[in-house]
Design a protein around this motif. Structure first.
Motif, PDB file in Angstrom:
ATOM      1  N   ALA A  91      -5.708   3.758   0.841  1.00 15.57           N
ATOM      2  CA  ALA A  91      -6.403   2.570   1.339  1.00 15.57           C
ATOM      3  C   ALA A  91      -7.892   2.844   1.516  1.00 15.57           C
ATOM      4  N   ARG A  92      -8.216   4.000   2.102  1.00 19.07           N
ATOM      5  CA  ARG A  92      -9.628   4.323   2.345  1.00 19.07           C
ATOM      6  C   ARG A  92     -10.384   4.542   1.038  1.00 19.07           C
ATOM      7  N   PRO A 107      -9.918  -3.715  -0.241  1.00 20.62           N
ATOM      8  CA  PRO A 107      -8.626  -3.043  -0.090  1.00 20.62           C
ATOM      9  C   PRO A 107      -7.703  -3.313  -1.273  1.00 20.62           C
ATOM     10  N   PRO A 108      -6.731  -2.429  -1.489  1.00 24.83           N
ATOM     11  CA  PRO A 108      -5.864  -2.577  -2.668  1.00 24.83           C
ATOM     12  C   PRO A 108      -5.111  -3.901  -2.741  1.00 24.83           C
ATOM     13  N   ARG A 154      -0.711   6.896   2.415  1.00 23.22           N
ATOM     14  CA  ARG A 154      -1.127   5.502   2.463  1.00 23.22           C
ATOM     15  C   ARG A 154      -2.551   5.369   2.980  1.00 23.22           C
ATOM     16  N   VAL A 205       0.841  -1.202   0.000  1.00 19.54           N
ATOM     17  CA  VAL A 205       0.000   0.000   0.000  1.00 19.54           C
ATOM     18  C   VAL A 205       0.874   1.250   0.000  1.00 19.54           C
ATOM     19  N   THR A 244     -10.811   1.281  -1.097  1.00 17.25           N
ATOM     20  CA  THR A 244     -11.834   0.387  -0.552  1.00 17.25           C
ATOM     21  C   THR A 244     -13.227   0.934  -0.802  1.00 17.25           C
TER      22      THR A 244
END
Length: 311
Positions: A241-242, A251-252, A237, A226, A245
């Motif tokens: 991620a947020r 998530p990635p 980061r 990430v 998603t």
């Protein structure tokens, strides 16, 4: 390679079943061939897609229907006509009581029906092996989707109709590629509709997640984290991620893991592919690591996956 190209790069017809059906109403075909994916285009007349559960859909000339297998369904005109013909695995056709109809309804090269001058003409193509279409693509699709003629401006249906009954050297290869083009064009048109596309497709237009998806699809074998992905798209980061998603639905790194295994499943079916070579292509350090992940997520080993597709 953008995410859509990577997804649609999967269809690879190999000696696909292709048929031109010429019929006179009332007619009704019960489809039980359990193909991985089927494509039907109406050239003349009309037809109804009648699922076992759900709403019937009427098809007109130029419309294209894509049906995800292996479920059973009916194609008929009118929609309430009882099944007269059953299409079994291997494209064997019989009456409902089991009498073979192949010779009785043969009308020429890749042409079949009850009347050579019938008012209804339908082109049908079937991807008979699951390995011919990526599982990730199949998982994106509804049970059936219809692309009406007015939504796409393409000569592909006419071209397929012209080529399907020809018997020339190399004709199967020509027809395989035409079927792939019809499918890919129909899916691209359908995905572009507002409200129908999955999250990953809509996310391509996002200024942060679009480039991130492009990186993952362009180089799935890279040692992505990430943090590394966030650095490449110049955001934090936590933000990556947020946002990933929220837009994509997972998530990635979970998305990347699924994409790597989807690629591996397709690559393993290529002639001469070795487990070690495929592992390196999709970002696993060893054949053992890929095999363990494949078995954990997909429930079968790479060897079993190959065997199922060959069967």
């Amino acid at each position: 390679m953008d995410a859509l190209t990577a997804l649609l790069d999967g269809p690879r017809a190999r000696g696909a079943f292709l048929l031109r059906s010429v019929l006179t109403p009332p007619w009704s075909l019960r489809i039980r061939d359990e193909a991985a994916l089927a494509v039907a285009a109406v050239v003349r007349g009309a037809a109804w897609y009648v699922p076992d559960d759900g709403k019937s859909v009427e098809l007109h000339p130029g419309d294209v229907l894509v049906v995800r297998g292996p479920g059973h369904y009916t194609v008929a005109d009118p929609p309430d006509c009882p099944p007269q013909i059953v299409i079994h695995p291997g494209q064997r056709c019989t009456t409902p009581d089991g009498r073979d109809l192949a010779e009785l309804m043969y009308l020429g090269v890749r042409t079949w029906g009850d009347d050579p001058d019938g008012p209804t003409v339908i082109l049908t193509g079937a991807y008979q092996l699951a390995g011919e279409v990526s599982r990730r693509l199949l998982g994106t699709l509804p049970q059936a989707l219809m692309v009406p003629r007015e939504d796409w401006d393409t000569p592909l249906v006419t071209l397929l109709a012209d080529e399907i009954a020809k018997d020339r050297p190399g004709q199967e290869a020509v027809l395989d590629r035409l079927l792939d083009l019809v499918l890919i064009t129909a899916l691209r048109t359908w995905l572009a509709r507002p409200g129908t596309a999955p999250g990953w497709y809509r996310a391509q237009s996002d200024p942060v997640i679009g480039p991130a998806l492009l990186l993952l699809h362009h180089d799935p074998a890279a040692p992505w984290t990430v943090a590394a992905l966030a650095a490449r798209v110049k955001v934090s980061r936590a933000l990556l991620a947020r946002r990933f998603t929220e837009l994509v639905g997972e998530p990635p790194m979970a998305y990347l893991a699924g994409w790597r295994l989807a690629l591996a499943a397709d690559l393993l079916l290529e002639p001469g592919a070795t487990l070690g070579a495929v592992a390196r292509q999709v970002g696993y350090g060893s054949a053992f690591a890929l095999s363990a992940a494949f078995k954990r997520v997909r429930g079968v080993s790479p060897r079993e996956h190959r065997g199922e597709s060959e069967a």
